[in-house]
Design a protein around this motif. Structure first.
Motif, PDB file in Angstrom:
ATOM      1  N   LEU A  11       0.860  -1.198   0.000  1.00 45.92           N
ATOM      2  CA  LEU A  11       0.000   0.000   0.000  1.00 45.92           C
ATOM      3  C   LEU A  11       0.888   1.237   0.000  1.00 45.92           C
ATOM      4  N   LEU A  12       0.718   2.062  -1.036  1.00 48.43           N
ATOM      5  CA  LEU A  12       1.510   3.278  -1.165  1.00 48.43           C
ATOM      6  C   LEU A  12       0.613   4.479  -0.885  1.00 48.43           C
ATOM      7  N   LEU A  13       1.045   5.317   0.061  1.00 45.53           N
ATOM      8  CA  LEU A  13       0.308   6.541   0.391  1.00 45.53           C
ATOM      9  C   LEU A  13       1.047   7.703  -0.239  1.00 45.53           C
ATOM     10  N   LEU A  14       0.409   8.392  -1.165  1.00 48.43           N
ATOM     11  CA  LEU A  14       1.079   9.475  -1.899  1.00 48.43           C
ATOM     12  C   LEU A  14       0.416  10.807  -1.579  1.00 48.43           C
ATOM     13  N   ASP A  15       1.205  11.742  -1.025  1.00 48.93           N
ATOM     14  CA  ASP A  15       0.645  13.052  -0.675  1.00 48.93           C
ATOM     15  C   ASP A  15       1.075  14.099  -1.698  1.00 48.93           C
ATOM     16  N   GLU A  16       0.143  14.534  -2.512  1.00 46.17           N
ATOM     17  CA  GLU A  16       0.351  15.604  -3.491  1.00 46.17           C
ATOM     18  C   GLU A  16       1.563  15.387  -4.391  1.00 46.17           C
ATOM     19  N   ILE A  32       4.516  11.520 -13.674  1.00 43.90           N
ATOM     20  CA  ILE A  32       4.280  10.968 -12.336  1.00 43.90           C
ATOM     21  C   ILE A  32       2.977  10.152 -12.316  1.00 43.90           C
ATOM     22  N   PHE A  33       1.937  10.687 -12.942  1.00 39.43           N
ATOM     23  CA  PHE A  33       0.673   9.948 -12.975  1.00 39.43           C
ATOM     24  C   PHE A  33       0.810   8.650 -13.777  1.00 39.43           C
ATOM     25  N   ASP A  34       1.573   8.690 -14.866  1.00 32.69           N
ATOM     26  CA  ASP A  34       1.819   7.462 -15.642  1.00 32.69           C
ATOM     27  C   ASP A  34       2.502   6.404 -14.772  1.00 32.69           C
ATOM     28  N   ILE A  35       3.449   6.858 -13.957  1.00 33.62           N
ATOM     29  CA  ILE A  35       4.182   5.931 -13.095  1.00 33.62           C
ATOM     30  C   ILE A  35       3.247   5.311 -12.052  1.00 33.62           C
ATOM     31  N   ILE A  36       2.349   6.121 -11.515  1.00 30.92           N
ATOM     32  CA  ILE A  36       1.403   5.596 -10.513  1.00 30.92           C
ATOM     33  C   ILE A  36       0.531   4.502 -11.140  1.00 30.92           C
ATOM     34  N   VAL A  37       0.059   4.753 -12.356  1.00 29.95           N
ATOM     35  CA  VAL A  37      -0.784   3.768 -13.053  1.00 29.95           C
ATOM     36  C   VAL A  37       0.019   2.498 -13.341  1.00 29.95           C
ATOM     37  N   LYS A  38       1.262   2.686 -13.764  1.00 28.12           N
ATOM     38  CA  LYS A  38       2.119   1.544 -14.106  1.00 28.12           C
ATOM     39  C   LYS A  38       2.403   0.678 -12.866  1.00 28.12           C
ATOM     40  N   LEU A  39       2.700   1.353 -11.769  1.00 29.07           N
ATOM     41  CA  LEU A  39       2.936   0.643 -10.500  1.00 29.07           C
ATOM     42  C   LEU A  39       1.732  -0.201 -10.124  1.00 29.07           C
ATOM     43  N   ASN A  40       0.560   0.408 -10.259  1.00 32.09           N
ATOM     44  CA  ASN A  40      -0.689  -0.256  -9.905  1.00 32.09           C
ATOM     45  C   ASN A  40      -0.961  -1.439 -10.828  1.00 32.09           C
ATOM     46  N   LYS A  41      -0.759  -1.251 -12.122  1.00 31.93           N
ATOM     47  CA  LYS A  41      -1.060  -2.299 -13.088  1.00 31.93           C
ATOM     48  C   LYS A  41      -0.033  -3.414 -13.076  1.00 31.93           C
ATOM     49  N   GLU A  42       1.269  -3.032 -13.083  1.00 31.41           N
ATOM     50  CA  GLU A  42       2.319  -4.040 -13.251  1.00 31.41           C
ATOM     51  C   GLU A  42       2.707  -4.733 -11.958  1.00 31.41           C
ATOM     52  N   ARG A  43       2.653  -3.998 -10.854  1.00 28.24           N
ATOM     53  CA  ARG A  43       3.072  -4.613  -9.592  1.00 28.24           C
ATOM     54  C   ARG A  43       1.900  -4.908  -8.676  1.00 28.24           C
ATOM     55  N   GLY A  44       0.733  -4.393  -9.067  1.00 31.49           N
ATOM     56  CA  GLY A  44      -0.436  -4.590  -8.217  1.00 31.49           C
ATOM     57  C   GLY A  44      -0.393  -3.780  -6.946  1.00 31.49           C
ATOM     58  N   THR A  45       0.430  -2.727  -6.934  1.00 27.61           N
ATOM     59  CA  THR A  45       0.509  -1.889  -5.738  1.00 27.61           C
ATOM     60  C   THR A  45      -0.797  -1.123  -5.560  1.00 27.61           C
ATOM     61  N   THR A  46      -1.327  -1.181  -4.351  1.00 29.48           N
ATOM     62  CA  THR A  46      -2.533  -0.432  -4.010  1.00 29.48           C
ATOM     63  C   THR A  46      -2.114   0.988  -3.653  1.00 29.48           C
ATOM     64  N   VAL A  47      -2.887   1.977  -4.106  1.00 28.32           N
ATOM     65  CA  VAL A  47      -2.464   3.374  -3.930  1.00 28.32           C
ATOM     66  C   VAL A  47      -3.590   4.207  -3.315  1.00 28.32           C
ATOM     67  N   LEU A  48      -3.238   4.954  -2.279  1.00 29.84           N
ATOM     68  CA  LEU A  48      -4.141   5.985  -1.753  1.00 29.84           C
ATOM     69  C   LEU A  48      -3.485   7.318  -2.072  1.00 29.84           C
ATOM     70  N   LEU A  49      -4.154   8.089  -2.929  1.00 28.70           N
ATOM     71  CA  LEU A  49      -3.559   9.268  -3.555  1.00 28.70           C
ATOM     72  C   LEU A  49      -4.261  10.548  -3.116  1.00 28.70           C
ATOM     73  N   VAL A  50      -3.501  11.431  -2.441  1.00 26.85           N
ATOM     74  CA  VAL A  50      -4.022  12.749  -2.085  1.00 26.85           C
ATOM     75  C   VAL A  50      -3.610  13.729  -3.163  1.00 26.85           C
ATOM     76  N   GLU A  51      -4.556  14.470  -3.688  1.00 24.64           N
ATOM     77  CA  GLU A  51      -4.221  15.408  -4.766  1.00 24.64           C
ATOM     78  C   GLU A  51      -5.063  16.678  -4.748  1.00 24.64           C
ATOM     79  N   GLN A  52      -4.385  17.803  -4.994  1.00 25.50           N
ATOM     80  CA  GLN A  52      -5.078  19.070  -5.258  1.00 25.50           C
ATOM     81  C   GLN A  52      -5.608  19.041  -6.679  1.00 25.50           C
TER      82      GLN A  52
END
Ligand code: ATP
Length: 241
Positions: free
Chosen positions: A160-165, A178-198
């Motif tokens: 589980l990756l917690l990403l703040d802004e 950066i957003f492409d990398i988040i998607v890739k991490l999620n798709k290829e490694r199955g990493t779950t992401v909780l993303l805080v964003e403005q």
């Protein structure tokens, strides 16, 4: 496919001294999801991540991660359980090289060979960091430092990756990277992401589900696409009249 809850918050209250920052937050992050946490300034987004990772202790409520109680458990323990937090403002070590920053990120890992394997995986994931292996963190561009901050958080191989802004202060091209990398991490490694964003529109563009926080409370939750189409959200957070 069936959703399996990975992280569950139930009626969580967190304070800064007498300031009641989270006023009974409940949310669920399922295995394999990207969940966006959006809301205006002071809504409690950062405080939510700090509470989950154990940087702050909730005064009330329960938090479970993979069925285990994690409320009040300190950050180095939640990290050992597989939760990794990239705090706001990419706090990398400016006087350490890119490689040293990554190695420091693996401080809970004792096996040298495993650390080296993870460094190489980080370089595969972020080729731009490999080219800059010996460069000092502080001399990298803002976007490169954000990549380094994420790569460092991955050194513990989090579930589980917690990403703040992650997009804060970056040029549009880097935001997209950066957003492409988040998607890739999620798709290829199955990493779950909780993303805080403005940047709510981009966050909702990659998330499966979202929670809208307002003054410490969950105001709205649902599928990211539904949230993005909600009229009150469009007016308040997506810059529409
Ligand atoms: P932003 O988008 O502005 O960063 P946020 O949604 O991340 O906002 P938080 O930073 O979690 O909001 O803040 C929630 C509340 O807690 C706010 O009222 C804020 O003033 C307060 N707060 C945050 N950090 C502290 C602190 N270190 N000491 C006292 N109060 C704080």
């Amino acid at each position: 496919s069936e959703l399996k809850p990975m992280l569950e918050l139930n009626d969580v209250h967190t304070y800064y001294d007498h300031i009641h920052a989270l006023k009974g937050v409940s949310m669920t992050v399922n295995e394999g999801e990207i969940v966006a946490l959006i809301g205006g300034n002071g809504a409690g987004k950062t405080t939510s991540l700090r509470t989950i990772s154990g940087m702050m202790k909730p005064r009330r409520g329960t938090m479970t991660y993979q069925g285990q109680n994690i409320s009040g458990i300190p950050a180095h323990h939640t990290m050992q359980k597989g939760i990794s937090h990239v705090p706001e403002g990419r706090r990398i070590f400016k006087d350490l090289s890119v490689r040293e920053n990554l190695e420091v990120g693996a401080y809970t890992v004792t096996d040298r060979a495993l650390i080296e394997k993870r460094v190489q995986e980080g370089f595969e994931f972020f080729p731009r960091l490999k080219e800059r292996e010996a460069q000092l963190g502080g001399t990298m561009s803002g976007g490169e430092q954000q990549m380094l901050a994420i790569a460092r958080a991955l050194m513990v191989n989090p579930r589980l990756l917690l990403l703040d802004e992650p997009s804060m202060g970056l040029s549009p091209l880097f935001v997209e990277a950066i957003f492409d990398i988040i998607v890739k991490l999620n798709k290829e490694r199955g990493t779950t992401v909780l993303l805080v964003e403005q940047n709510a529109s981009m966050a909702l563009g990659i998330a499966h589900r979202a929670y809208v926080l307002q003054t410490g409370e969950v105001k709205l939750s649902g599928n990211a696409a539904d949230i993005a189409n909600d009229e009150s959200v469009r007016k308040a957070y997506l810059g529409e009249e």
